[in-house]
Design a protein around this motif. Sequence first.
Motif, PDB file in Angstrom:
ATOM      1  N   ASP A   1       7.855   1.393  -3.656  1.00 57.85           N
ATOM      2  CA  ASP A   1       6.899  -0.168  -3.377  1.00 57.85           C
ATOM      3  C   ASP A   1       6.676  -0.848  -4.949  1.00 57.85           C
ATOM      4  O   ASP A   1       6.432  -2.460  -4.720  1.00 57.85           O
ATOM      5  CB  ASP A   1       5.055   0.794  -3.135  1.00 57.85           C
TER       6      ASP A   1
ATOM      7  N   TRP B   1       0.351  -1.662   5.671  1.00 57.98           N
ATOM      8  CA  TRP B   1       0.862  -1.577   4.415  1.00 57.98           C
ATOM      9  C   TRP B   1       1.476  -2.672   3.514  1.00 57.98           C
ATOM     10  O   TRP B   1       1.328  -2.741   2.186  1.00 57.98           O
ATOM     11  CB  TRP B   1       1.474   0.366   4.067  1.00 57.98           C
TER      12      TRP B   1
ATOM     13  N   LYS C   1      -1.484   5.632   5.246  1.00 62.51           N
ATOM     14  CA  LYS C   1      -0.656   4.034   4.852  1.00 62.51           C
ATOM     15  C   LYS C   1      -1.057   3.814   7.501  1.00 62.51           C
ATOM     16  O   LYS C   1      -0.343   4.464   7.967  1.00 62.51           O
ATOM     17  CB  LYS C   1       0.679   4.103   5.242  1.00 62.51           C
ATOM     18  N   ASN C   2      -2.216   2.687   7.095  1.00 60.96           N
ATOM     19  CA  ASN C   2      -1.123   2.103   8.308  1.00 60.96           C
ATOM     20  C   ASN C   2      -0.405   1.042   8.164  1.00 60.96           C
ATOM     21  O   ASN C   2       0.069  -0.056   6.986  1.00 60.96           O
ATOM     22  CB  ASN C   2      -2.519   0.629   8.500  1.00 60.96           C
ATOM     23  N   HIS C   3       0.897   1.391   8.435  1.00 57.97           N
ATOM     24  CA  HIS C   3       2.667   0.925   7.767  1.00 57.97           C
ATOM     25  C   HIS C   3       2.399  -0.692   8.884  1.00 57.97           C
ATOM     26  O   HIS C   3       3.543  -1.491   8.283  1.00 57.97           O
ATOM     27  CB  HIS C   3       3.816   1.736   9.150  1.00 57.97           C
TER      28      HIS C   3
END
Length: 576
Positions: free
Chosen positions: A319, A231, A226-228
């Motif tokens: 999420d 995301w 993930k690209n935090h």
Amino acid sequence: MIDTRNPARPSKTFSRSYISPELQAHLDQGGTVEEWLGGRTPIASMARISADRLKGDAIGVGRQHKNNARNAALHNCAVVVCYEDNNLTAAKREVVRPAFLQMVKDITHGYEEETGIPLKGCIAVERERVWRLPRDFIALQDALVLNGTGTFIEDKTPLNLVDDDGTIIAGLVTSGTGEAEVRKIRKRTTRNAKDRAEEGGVPGGPRRFGWLGSDKRQGRLGNEKKNHLEWPYLIQMVKKRAENRSWRHITGWINKQKFEDGSPVLTARGGKWSEQGVKGAVANPSWWGGRILGGEIVTDPDTGEPRLGKWEYADPEVDGVGYETWKQIMAGVNANRLHRGMANTATSEASGGEPSRVGKYLFSGILRCGRINDLDEVCYSKLNGNKASGKNAKYGDYYRCGDANCKGVGRRVAPVDEFLEELVLSYLDKHFSGTKPRTAPWRGKEKLDGLIIQRRKIKGSVAEGEVDWSDVHDMLTTLNRNIKTLQDEEQEHLRTESRKNLLRGWSRKKWEKMELDEKKEVISQVLVSVVVLPVPKQRSDKAPFDPNLLQISWRKEKEANPQDQGPESPPRPDAA
């Protein structure tokens, strides 16, 4: 119950279903269905006529129902629900027969959807009243198999449509069909029954928004981690679509967002977001761990559940979104290019694939012309919005009937929209404020799960060498077809529930945040039509707007939860 008749514009062509008059009379006196049946088998009466050559009085289908009720008694059966398609042919693939389709669904599940009245089959004066095309015969046959009884009566003769040996289809299909078409259908279902590739590896390709690109030094594959920073914005886009926000709204929202350092939230390629880009990110199953191959979600052969990939994806507990959210979203995605590799649904095929164009005027499509036209009948054509120009520009845009057989009526857009919008909002405030969004459970979930388990066991037996593939090939073909039918019905149910949730949990703040297409959808769920009457001859065309020249027809919508429905014929608020 279905009823496509429009009292404002009578037509010979319609479909409807209703409780049989004899049973309805018994229920009205306080009796029960079980008492009335008295041990008889409950079945449906299917009536259809290709061309109603009378005045649309449906005399032909009425006679068929009468004969069906009399003939059913010969076999200890009783007609409990009547289904009829009037003035509709069964020989053309492009013609939709709502009553037949609803009957097939109700027989599949064993009861009429709205009333819960049990159904164990159907009766017709002749088989051609029910089917002419092979696809319709197969649909009825599958429904009878899934029902578990297989009761079908043609006139006075019971026919076994369940335990056929493969030759019955060629013997039962009639005019305009033939064995070549049947073989074509069988080949198609066989192709659809092929096993899909199963893999959970990280897919290649360019970096997707929400994930990091590849890094050989760290041994990281592209789209694996993930690209935090990105995301949370991807998840927020998913949530907004799940809340029925339009693609345009989501696109506008994401283009206004900025990271903590003040830089804009751009696409993976570094550009501004478009509606197509937002649709692609939200519709792609990778965010919940899924993958599409060959038009279907890749599933685990042992469990039948979606095979989750070996990359980082959304956690429903953290999420708040997951596979079920994606299914709900995809139920409303009908355009071919938006399916991200998914096979077309029956709905998208029937509608031509693309969603219908939404006009820029709020009540276009709802407004109808109330003038007596050149044919001496109420015109009832749609009024379209028009841009004001020339010397009339000072009066503003206007709605106008453009029918060639009518002199037409016209009204300025501003006062019409102002009056009708407040009328609709007042109705929604009264009948839907305080209700809660919900998704009613689909009645076929248990049946679908059972078929998937059955298919998995059969495939397992083949893999372990307990049975030969040739022995179960036809059985698997039928299972796959039935599973596909039920999955399509589940998607249709989710789309219906999504539309209903536009009204549940109502507030005026919700209206203010809606885009034009969402508002028009809400209006269509409340109003059937607004007939615009011509200005009386003794009155000037420049006279002030008169709301009394608008005849409003409210939609009569019956829902399972009485909290969610308003009165069947809501009173019109005082025009003053």
